[in-house]
Design a protein around this motif. Structure first.
Motif, PDB file in Angstrom:
ATOM      1  N   VAL A  22       0.849  -1.182   0.000  1.00 16.98           N
ATOM      2  CA  VAL A  22       0.000   0.000   0.000  1.00 16.98           C
ATOM      3  C   VAL A  22       0.886   1.233   0.000  1.00 16.98           C
ATOM      4  O   VAL A  22       1.810   1.339   0.815  1.00 16.98           O
ATOM      5  CB  VAL A  22      -0.930   0.010   1.225  1.00 16.98           C
ATOM      6  N   ALA A  23       0.594   2.155  -0.903  1.00 14.55           N
ATOM      7  CA  ALA A  23       1.396   3.370  -1.026  1.00 14.55           C
ATOM      8  C   ALA A  23       0.596   4.573  -0.575  1.00 14.55           C
ATOM      9  O   ALA A  23      -0.607   4.675  -0.838  1.00 14.55           O
ATOM     10  CB  ALA A  23       1.840   3.557  -2.475  1.00 14.55           C
ATOM     11  N   GLY A  65       5.096 -16.903 -15.609  1.00 20.52           N
ATOM     12  CA  GLY A  65       4.133 -17.994 -15.586  1.00 20.52           C
ATOM     13  C   GLY A  65       3.717 -18.425 -14.184  1.00 20.52           C
ATOM     14  O   GLY A  65       2.759 -19.180 -14.028  1.00 20.52           O
ATOM     15  N   ARG A  66       4.428 -17.951 -13.185  1.00 14.70           N
ATOM     16  CA  ARG A  66       4.097 -18.323 -11.795  1.00 14.70           C
ATOM     17  C   ARG A  66       3.648 -17.126 -10.962  1.00 14.70           C
ATOM     18  O   ARG A  66       2.824 -17.282 -10.063  1.00 14.70           O
ATOM     19  CB  ARG A  66       5.313 -18.969 -11.120  1.00 14.70           C
ATOM     20  N   PHE A  67       4.196 -15.954 -11.254  1.00 14.91           N
ATOM     21  CA  PHE A  67       3.872 -14.749 -10.493  1.00 14.91           C
ATOM     22  C   PHE A  67       3.074 -13.787 -11.369  1.00 14.91           C
ATOM     23  O   PHE A  67       3.253 -13.741 -12.597  1.00 14.91           O
ATOM     24  CB  PHE A  67       5.146 -14.042 -10.048  1.00 14.91           C
ATOM     25  N   ALA A  68       2.227 -12.998 -10.732  1.00 10.01           N
ATOM     26  CA  ALA A  68       1.454 -11.992 -11.452  1.00 10.01           C
ATOM     27  C   ALA A  68       1.385 -10.721 -10.621  1.00 10.01           C
ATOM     28  O   ALA A  68       1.009 -10.761  -9.447  1.00 10.01           O
ATOM     29  CB  ALA A  68       0.056 -12.514 -11.751  1.00 10.01           C
ATOM     30  N   ILE A  69       1.733  -9.604 -11.239  1.00 12.05           N
ATOM     31  CA  ILE A  69       1.684  -8.316 -10.574  1.00 12.05           C
ATOM     32  C   ILE A  69       0.442  -7.569 -11.023  1.00 12.05           C
ATOM     33  O   ILE A  69       0.017  -7.673 -12.172  1.00 12.05           O
ATOM     34  CB  ILE A  69       2.964  -7.488 -10.864  1.00 12.05           C
ATOM     35  N   HIS A  70      -0.142  -6.815 -10.092  1.00 14.14           N
ATOM     36  CA  HIS A  70      -1.317  -6.023 -10.432  1.00 14.14           C
ATOM     37  C   HIS A  70      -1.267  -4.703  -9.679  1.00 14.14           C
ATOM     38  O   HIS A  70      -1.121  -4.673  -8.463  1.00 14.14           O
ATOM     39  CB  HIS A  70      -2.596  -6.761 -10.081  1.00 14.14           C
ATOM     40  N   LYS A  71      -1.403  -3.635 -10.445  1.00 17.43           N
ATOM     41  CA  LYS A  71      -1.385  -2.281  -9.874  1.00 17.43           C
ATOM     42  C   LYS A  71      -2.814  -1.754  -9.845  1.00 17.43           C
ATOM     43  O   LYS A  71      -3.441  -1.591 -10.886  1.00 17.43           O
ATOM     44  CB  LYS A  71      -0.477  -1.391 -10.734  1.00 17.43           C
ATOM     45  N   ASP A  72      -3.297  -1.479  -8.663  1.00 16.00           N
ATOM     46  CA  ASP A  72      -4.651  -0.975  -8.473  1.00 16.00           C
ATOM     47  C   ASP A  72      -4.575   0.511  -8.165  1.00 16.00           C
ATOM     48  O   ASP A  72      -4.302   0.910  -7.028  1.00 16.00           O
ATOM     49  CB  ASP A  72      -5.316  -1.743  -7.329  1.00 16.00           C
ATOM     50  N   ASN A  73      -4.818   1.318  -9.177  1.00 13.46           N
ATOM     51  CA  ASN A  73      -4.694   2.766  -8.992  1.00 13.46           C
ATOM     52  C   ASN A  73      -5.759   3.326  -8.058  1.00 13.46           C
ATOM     53  O   ASN A  73      -5.520   4.304  -7.353  1.00 13.46           O
ATOM     54  CB  ASN A  73      -4.762   3.474 -10.339  1.00 13.46           C
ATOM     55  N   ALA A  74      -6.920   2.703  -8.046  1.00 15.28           N
ATOM     56  CA  ALA A  74      -7.995   3.188  -7.186  1.00 15.28           C
ATOM     57  C   ALA A  74      -7.652   2.978  -5.712  1.00 15.28           C
ATOM     58  O   ALA A  74      -8.010   3.790  -4.852  1.00 15.28           O
ATOM     59  CB  ALA A  74      -9.297   2.497  -7.536  1.00 15.28           C
ATOM     60  N   THR A  77      -2.576   0.427  -4.436  1.00 15.92           N
ATOM     61  CA  THR A  77      -2.017  -0.851  -4.001  1.00 15.92           C
ATOM     62  C   THR A  77      -1.432  -1.616  -5.177  1.00 15.92           C
ATOM     63  O   THR A  77      -1.989  -1.582  -6.274  1.00 15.92           O
ATOM     64  CB  THR A  77      -3.114  -1.709  -3.344  1.00 15.92           C
ATOM     65  N   VAL A  78      -0.339  -2.275  -4.927  1.00 16.01           N
ATOM     66  CA  VAL A  78       0.225  -3.200  -5.909  1.00 16.01           C
ATOM     67  C   VAL A  78       0.356  -4.558  -5.241  1.00 16.01           C
ATOM     68  O   VAL A  78       0.812  -4.659  -4.100  1.00 16.01           O
ATOM     69  CB  VAL A  78       1.578  -2.715  -6.465  1.00 16.01           C
ATOM     70  N   THR A  79      -0.097  -5.585  -5.926  1.00 13.74           N
ATOM     71  CA  THR A  79      -0.049  -6.924  -5.379  1.00 13.74           C
ATOM     72  C   THR A  79       0.861  -7.818  -6.230  1.00 13.74           C
ATOM     73  O   THR A  79       1.089  -7.540  -7.407  1.00 13.74           O
ATOM     74  CB  THR A  79      -1.433  -7.560  -5.312  1.00 13.74           C
TER      75      THR A  79
END
Length: 125
Positions: A22-23, A65-74, A77-79
């Motif tokens: 969380v930023a 293929g094993r990890f996935a990054i996701h940036k949620d601007n709303a 948060t980045v997971t």
């Protein structure tokens, strides 16, 4: 500016784990967000990143293929969703934010201005 990473833990090989960061205090939409990791006695290495415009993502070969990054601007948060974990994935994982990251520098830790405190991931065999 503060980046707070959490979600690490001790899991068995083959398991999944989800890290979150969380930023606050920065214009999140303007930043490329990344995850790096550092194992004892090793240099910090790039894991994954999502560009600030969220049009593309980049992954280290070792996690593709094993990890996935996701940036949620709303949610500012980045997971990092990690699956099929291996013992060699064990490390302290850091989230990072960079405003002027370009393709050629996305894997360089020097390209990122702000860093979280790290969260430990341990994968047992």
């Amino acid at each position: 500016v503060q980046l707070q990473a959490f979600g690490g833990g001790l899991v068995q090989a083959g398991a999944s784990l989800r890290l979150s960061c969380v930023a606050c205090g920065l214009a999140f939409r303007s930043y490329t967000m990344a995850w790096f990791r550092q194992a004892p006695g090793k240099e910090r290495e790039f894991v994954a990143a999502e560009f600030r415009d969220s049009r593309s993502r980049s992954y280290a070969d070792s996690v593709k293929g094993r990890f996935a990054i996701h940036k949620d601007n709303a949610g500012n948060t980045v997971t990092l969703q990690m699956s099929s974990l291996k013992p060699e994935d064990s490390a302290v994982y850091f989230c990072a934010a960079g405003r002027q990251v370009i393709s050629s520098s996305i894997e360089r830790h020097q390209a990122y201005h702000y860093w979280g405190q790290g969260t430990q991931v341990t994968v047992s065999s």
